[in-house]
Enzyme design. Structure first.
Site, short mmCIF file in Angstrom:
data_model
loop_
_atom_site.label_atom_id
_atom_site.label_comp_id
_atom_site.label_asym_id
_atom_site.label_seq_id
_atom_site.Cartn_x
_atom_site.Cartn_y
_atom_site.Cartn_z
N CYS A 55 8.35 -7.64 -3.06
CA CYS A 55 8.06 -8.34 -1.99
C CYS A 55 8.08 -10.55 -2.18
O CYS A 55 7.98 -10.81 -1.71
CB CYS A 55 6.48 -8.30 -1.71
SG CYS A 55 6.18 -6.61 -1.30
N HIS A 77 2.42 -14.63 2.10
CA HIS A 77 2.92 -12.64 1.84
C HIS A 77 2.58 -12.25 2.78
O HIS A 77 1.27 -12.01 3.08
CB HIS A 77 3.57 -12.51 0.47
CG HIS A 77 3.53 -10.87 -0.07
ND1 HIS A 77 4.52 -10.57 1.40
CD2 HIS A 77 2.66 -9.60 -0.36
CE1 HIS A 77 5.01 -9.13 1.11
NE2 HIS A 77 3.86 -8.83 0.09
N ASN A 88 3.96 -5.41 6.50
CA ASN A 88 3.90 -5.88 5.05
C ASN A 88 5.58 -5.08 5.40
O ASN A 88 5.73 -4.08 4.71
CB ASN A 88 3.13 -5.24 3.92
CG ASN A 88 3.74 -5.88 2.59
OD1 ASN A 88 4.70 -6.51 2.86
ND2 ASN A 88 3.22 -5.74 1.53
N1 COA Z 1 -7.52 5.20 7.10
C1 COA Z 1 -8.63 5.80 6.88
N2 COA Z 1 -9.54 5.65 5.93
C2 COA Z 1 -8.56 5.40 4.97
C3 COA Z 1 -6.88 5.00 4.81
C4 COA Z 1 -6.32 5.14 5.91
N3 COA Z 1 -4.89 4.83 6.26
N4 COA Z 1 -6.90 4.25 3.19
C5 COA Z 1 -7.70 4.55 2.63
N5 COA Z 1 -8.70 4.83 3.55
C6 COA Z 1 -9.87 5.61 2.79
C7 COA Z 1 -9.85 5.41 0.93
O1 COA Z 1 -9.69 7.45 1.26
C8 COA Z 1 -11.97 5.67 0.21
O2 COA Z 1 -12.37 6.80 1.23
P1 COA Z 1 -13.74 7.10 0.56
O3 COA Z 1 -14.29 6.21 0.02
O4 COA Z 1 -13.67 8.08 0.76
O5 COA Z 1 -12.35 7.39 -1.09
C9 COA Z 1 -11.98 4.50 1.56
O6 COA Z 1 -10.92 4.16 2.84
C10 COA Z 1 -12.13 3.08 1.15
O7 COA Z 1 -10.65 2.90 0.36
P2 COA Z 1 -10.50 1.66 -0.53
O8 COA Z 1 -8.49 2.07 -1.49
O9 COA Z 1 -11.13 1.25 -1.13
O10 COA Z 1 -10.13 0.53 0.45
P3 COA Z 1 -9.87 -0.58 1.12
O11 COA Z 1 -10.98 -1.65 1.62
O12 COA Z 1 -9.72 -1.61 -0.70
O13 COA Z 1 -8.65 -0.72 1.52
C11 COA Z 1 -5.92 -1.21 1.13
C12 COA Z 1 -7.37 -0.26 1.46
C13 COA Z 1 -4.53 -0.43 0.58
C14 COA Z 1 -6.06 -2.39 2.37
C15 COA Z 1 -6.26 -2.46 0.26
O14 COA Z 1 -7.03 -1.70 -0.82
C16 COA Z 1 -4.97 -3.18 0.26
O15 COA Z 1 -5.00 -4.08 0.77
N6 COA Z 1 -4.63 -3.19 -1.17
C17 COA Z 1 -3.15 -3.80 -1.65
C18 COA Z 1 -2.54 -3.26 -0.55
C19 COA Z 1 -1.21 -4.63 -0.39
O16 COA Z 1 -1.04 -5.22 -0.57
N7 COA Z 1 0.05 -3.91 -1.73
C20 COA Z 1 1.23 -4.34 -1.35
C21 COA Z 1 1.31 -5.70 -2.65
S1 COA Z 1 2.53 -6.42 -1.93
#
Ligand code: COA
Length: 319
Positions: free
Chosen positions: A114, A246, A276
């Site tokens: 990225c 980004h 993204n």
């Molecule tokens: N739909 C519904 N529920 C989802 C889900 C989806 N697409 N993805 C994850 N969940 C669930 C998880 O399983 C978890 O459930 P649980 O509490 O029963 O275990 C719950 O939602 C919370 O998950 P969590 O990972 O704590 O959520 P979050 O608030 O951290 O959001 C992301 C998840 C992936 C959106 C977030 O962590 C994120 O954006 N991370 C950075 C990713 C990124 O930018 N990557 C590229 C870098 S270049």
């Protein structure tokens, strides 16, 4: 006379097919409400079966050339940032060179996931400043949909395909003011595609991500790199006209802006429309804000990115 790198034209391209959150609700256990609340993403674009990274790169490149009022024959360096090249080799930059009918000038890919476009433009800035190139095409292009496990709700809802490009040329005034690049391979397991040539293709060919940890790292890193760029140039945050971050997740962008005390009106946000798009995300956002008239000539813009590797970096420029 000091030579600087100036942006002459921008272009962007998103493939026709739009995948909405409602579409994803039908294939994985997710909801439009969850995706919008946690990421800000509403739609993403996905390539057709016969469409490749080079196809997207070509469209964005032609638009950037046309905005710069230049022809392919004016280009003497091509750099494509991508993690999803058409082939192992030739590089997508060489494929693009052939498509544009350009022969003989250097063309190569940059792989920094990225942060790819920020890496690519930083490298090109060195070519221009040292007189090794006078007019370059810099593209970020991705078909990330091809390395997603569409059954993994933790990644499939976040990403999309697209390409963004700039044409840059040598100038007597900035232009690019500063570039800062970083990497730390110690975090490689947080975000990766395990399969590759080194292990004979063993392991998953799809992206694996520890979302929570990546989120925390991203917010910390992005705040730090804005300060690094401003300190290096003796500038205050108030002197920034635009932050072009980004486009990974609206919450990461908002958290960075909050940390920097930067009003969201000065932050370019496009993540809602295309998710993204990895190396394409910064040039796509930049192109959109140039074309809709928000970013004006003479304004100060800070581009910043982070991604797999980990890699991260920034470019401060006067548009
Ligand atoms: N739909 C519904 N529920 C989802 C889900 C989806 N697409 N993805 C994850 N969940 C669930 C998880 O399983 C978890 O459930 P649980 O509490 O029963 O275990 C719950 O939602 C919370 O998950 P969590 O990972 O704590 O959520 P979050 O608030 O951290 O959001 C992301 C998840 C992936 C959106 C977030 O962590 C994120 O954006 N991370 C950075 C990713 C990124 O930018 N990557 C590229 C870098 S270049």
């Amino acid at each position: 006379m000091t030579v600087y790198t100036r942006i002459l034209g921008t272009g962007g391209y998103l493939p026709d097919r739009v995948v909405t959150n409602a579409d994803l609700e039908r294939t994985v256990d997710t909801s439009d409400a969850w995706i919008v609340e946690r990421t800000g993403i509403r739609t993403r674009h996905v390539v057709a079966a016969d469409e490749t990274c080079c196809d997207l790169a070509e469209q964005a490149a032609r638009r950037a050339l046309s905005a710069a009022q230049l022809d392919p024959g004016d280009i003497d360096l091509i750099v494509v940032a991508t993690t999803t090249p058409d082939q192992t080799f030739p590089s997508t930059a060489c494929l693009l060179q052939q498509r544009l009918g350009i022969r003989g000038c250097p063309a190569f890919d940059v792989q920094a996931v990225c942060t790819g476009f920020v890496y690519a433009l930083s490298i090109v800035d060195k070519f221009i400043r040292t007189g090794s190139a006078r007019c370059a095409l810099v593209v970020g292009a991705e078909t990330i949909s091809r390395i997603l496990n569409w059954e993994d709700r933790g990644t499939s809802v976040l990403f999309g395909d697209g390409a963004g490009a700039v044409v840059v040329g040598a100038a007597s005034a900035p232009g690019v003011v500063s570039t800062h690049l970083h990497a730390d391979g110690a975090f490689k397991e947080l975000l990766q595609v395990p399969a590759g040539i080194g292990n004979g293709g063993a392991g998953s060919p799809y992206m694996e991500m520890k979302g929570n940890e990546v989120f925390r790292m991203a917010v910390t890193i992005l705040g730090r790199i804005v300060d690094e760029a401003l300190e290096a140039n003796g500038m205050a945050r108030s002197e920034l006209d635009w932050l072009v971050p980004h486009q990974a997740n609206i919450r990461i962008i908002q958290a960075t802006a909050r940390k920097l005390n930067l009003p969201m009106e000065r932050v370019v946000v496009t993540v809602g429309q295309h998710g993204n798009t990895s190396a394409a995300s910064v040039p796509l956002a930049f192109d959109q804000a140039v074309r809709d008239g928000r970013i004006q000539r003479g304004q100060t813009v800070l581009m910043e990115a982070f991604g797999g590797g980990f890699t991260w970096g920034s470019i401060l420029l006067r548009y």
